[in-house]
Design an enzyme around this catalytic site. Structure first.
Site, PDB file in Angstrom:
ATOM      1  N   SER A   1       0.807  -1.228   0.000  1.00  0.00           N
ATOM      2  CA  SER A   1       0.000   0.000   0.000  1.00  0.00           C
ATOM      3  C   SER A   1       0.840   1.277   0.000  1.00  0.00           C
ATOM      4  CB  SER A   1      -0.931   0.018   1.218  1.00  0.00           C
ATOM      5  OG  SER A   1      -0.182  -0.114   2.399  1.00  0.00           O
TER       6      SER A   1
ATOM      7  N   ASP B   1      -4.152   7.525   8.410  1.00  0.00           N
ATOM      8  CA  ASP B   1      -5.270   6.706   8.901  1.00  0.00           C
ATOM      9  C   ASP B   1      -4.855   5.747  10.009  1.00  0.00           C
ATOM     10  OD1 ASP B   1      -3.725   4.900   7.552  1.00  0.00           O
ATOM     11  OD2 ASP B   1      -5.210   4.366   6.040  1.00  0.00           O
TER      12      ASP B   1
ATOM     13  N   HIS C   1      -1.024   4.316   7.532  1.00  0.00           N
ATOM     14  CA  HIS C   1      -0.382   4.928   6.357  1.00  0.00           C
ATOM     15  C   HIS C   1      -0.119   6.402   6.629  1.00  0.00           C
ATOM     16  CE1 HIS C   1      -2.903   1.533   4.911  1.00  0.00           C
ATOM     17  NE2 HIS C   1      -1.776   1.221   4.304  1.00  0.00           N
TER      18      HIS C   1
END
Ligand SMILES: *[C@@H]1O[C@H](CO)[C@@H](O)[C@H](O)[C@H]1NC(C)=O
Ligand SMILES: *[C@@H]1O[C@H](CO)[C@@H](O)[C@H](O)[C@H]1NC(C)=O
Ligand SMILES: *[C@@H]1O[C@H](CO)[C@@H](O)[C@H](O)[C@H]1NC(C)=O
Length: 403
Positions: free
Chosen positions: A52, A361, A364
């Protein structure tokens, strides 16, 4: 004065032979690629693998429309800062790979999944292709499954991404030149190999014992990419995850009551030590592979210390608020709640100004934090060897300062 880009390394005979074999099975009709000098930087394209931290939309496309509602990065406020819409990136805005692309004068690197499909704009991969999938591990999904660790996000681990890449490479008229002129980003990858087992309740010592296998896998992938013709490969290490709201929240639970914290940063010691351990093994492996391939540039990107620098002196970076709490989250001491995640819950709203936070979040980073990391890499700091000894960006990147 910026030094000029170093000349391309000559192709070692073994790699040249591998490509002769490879070229004999390509499909010449599929590509209209032609050679031209790099637009502004030292590379004509970017090839990316990872999770990610580098996914520019693959998981979103893999998830398909039916499950999009179950994917946070498919929903606002993800993407609110720069794109003003969710793009599948796990941030409010751009990622390190986006800043690197911009600095090279290249377009943002398009996701490979669904490539050529008109539904997704049928974009060209001439100037870059991204195989990174959010949630991906270095180790095969099957390997983790045998330990009772199930990846609920994706099974497109590093090995799967490399298989996609090989399928892509044979469609090019001149895969060898494409590889030679590309900056290859191998990672960050491996972080989820620790995160997932921790999430499944595996004990810290057991998780730590996975490091050699994870690093070995990254090392053999690196060698495979070199065999395929890669000339410049950037390999980032892991973050100081003990500073992340998601992990700080986990450490707050009864299972980890004996955790100790770094008084300077407030980060959890054992989790940061886990990343340090991984990074030490990774650097040893990179040195070993570099020794075997002296004509290739393998660059370690020290994400750990580049980010820790912000935690140690946040004001210097304009991080005014959220050192240890997430910008977007569902409350609690670190504004992170697994049952009330950013993107899903009405309680989990975005903060007013994400640029005052490091964590987006809880797991991240914000765009501004990714930008600092990109600056650290492009300026040559926190890269071994210094990235700007291989390619200098200073002439193209106005406003980027070195730190
Ligand atoms: C990965 O998952 C997809 C969709 O869930 C499935 O179609 C595919 O067969 C899986 N691949 C592997 C290697 O397990
Ligand atoms: C916390 O305690 C457990 C045993 O209950 C032990 O295995 C672990 O190493 C300890 N962790 C730290 C950081 O001291
Ligand atoms: C986390 O969110 C859930 C669901 O909204 C809520 O019931 C719970 O109290 C929250 N926990 C904390 C620690 O805030």
């Amino acid at each position: 004065m910026a030094p000029p880009c170093t000349p391309r390394n000559p192709v070692p005979p073994t790699v040249a032979l591998a490509f002769t074999l490879l070229l004999s099975i390509t499909f010449p009709a599929l590509s209209s690629r032609r050679r031209h000098s790099p637009p502004a930087g030292c590379f004509e394209s970017i090839i990316s693998f990872g999770d990610s931290l580098a996914d520019t939309g693959n998981l979103l496309r893999l998830s398909g429309s039916s499950t999009v509602s179950g994917l946070a990065s498919a929903r606002l406020p993800y993407g609110e800062t720069f794109f003003h819409r969710p793009t599948g990136r796990f941030s409010d805005g751009r990622l390190v790979i986006d800043f690197i692309a911009e600095s090279l004068g290249l377009p943002l690197v398009p996701p490979y999944v669904g490539g050529g499909d008109s539904k997704f704009g049928g974009q060209s991969f001439d100037k870059g292709v991204n195989f990174a999938v959010a949630g991906a591990t270095a180790l095969d999904a099957e390997y983790l499954k045998e330990m009772g660790v199930y990846n609920l996000y994706t099974n497109a681990s590093l090995g799967v991404q490399i298989e996609w890449f090989k399928q892509f490479l044979v469609t090019l008229q001149d895969g060898k030149i494409f590889m030679e002129n590309s900056l290859v980003l191998l990672g960050e990858i491996g972080g989820n190999d620790y995160n997932l087992p921790l999430d499944f309740g595996m004990r810290p010592e057991q998780v730590r014992s996975l490091a050699p296998a994870i690093v070995r896998y990254i090392g053999s992938t690196l060698q495979e990419l070199i065999q395929l013709g890669a000339k410049t490969i950037l390999v980032p290490g892991n973050f100081p995850i003990g500073c992340f709201p998601g992990f700080l929240t986990m450490s707050n639970s009864d299972n980890y009551k004996n955790s100790t914290y770094d008084p300077k940063t407030g980060c959890v010691n054992w989790l940061n030590e886990l990343s340090i351990h991984h990074n030490e093994l990774l650097q040893k492996e990179l040195n070993r592979v570099q020794g075997l391939h002296p004509r290739v540039s393998i660059i370690y990107a020290d994400y750990y210390n580049a980010l820790l620098k912000i935690y140690l002196s946040p004001r210097e970076f304009g991080i005014g608020k959220g050192m240890l709490s997430a910008c977007c989250g569902g409350g609690g001491p670190f504004n992170f709640n697994k049952s009330s995640l950013c993107g899903f819950s009405l309680q989990a709203k975005s903060c007013e100004d994400p640029s005052l936070y490091i964590s987006w979040d809880g797991l991240h980073l914000t765009e501004v934090a990714y930008k600092f990391l990109a600056q650290a890499i492009l300026g040559g700091h926190h890269t071994v060897p210094h990235f700007n000894s291989i390619c200098s960006f200073t002439s193209q990147v106005t406003g980027f300062y070195e730190y």
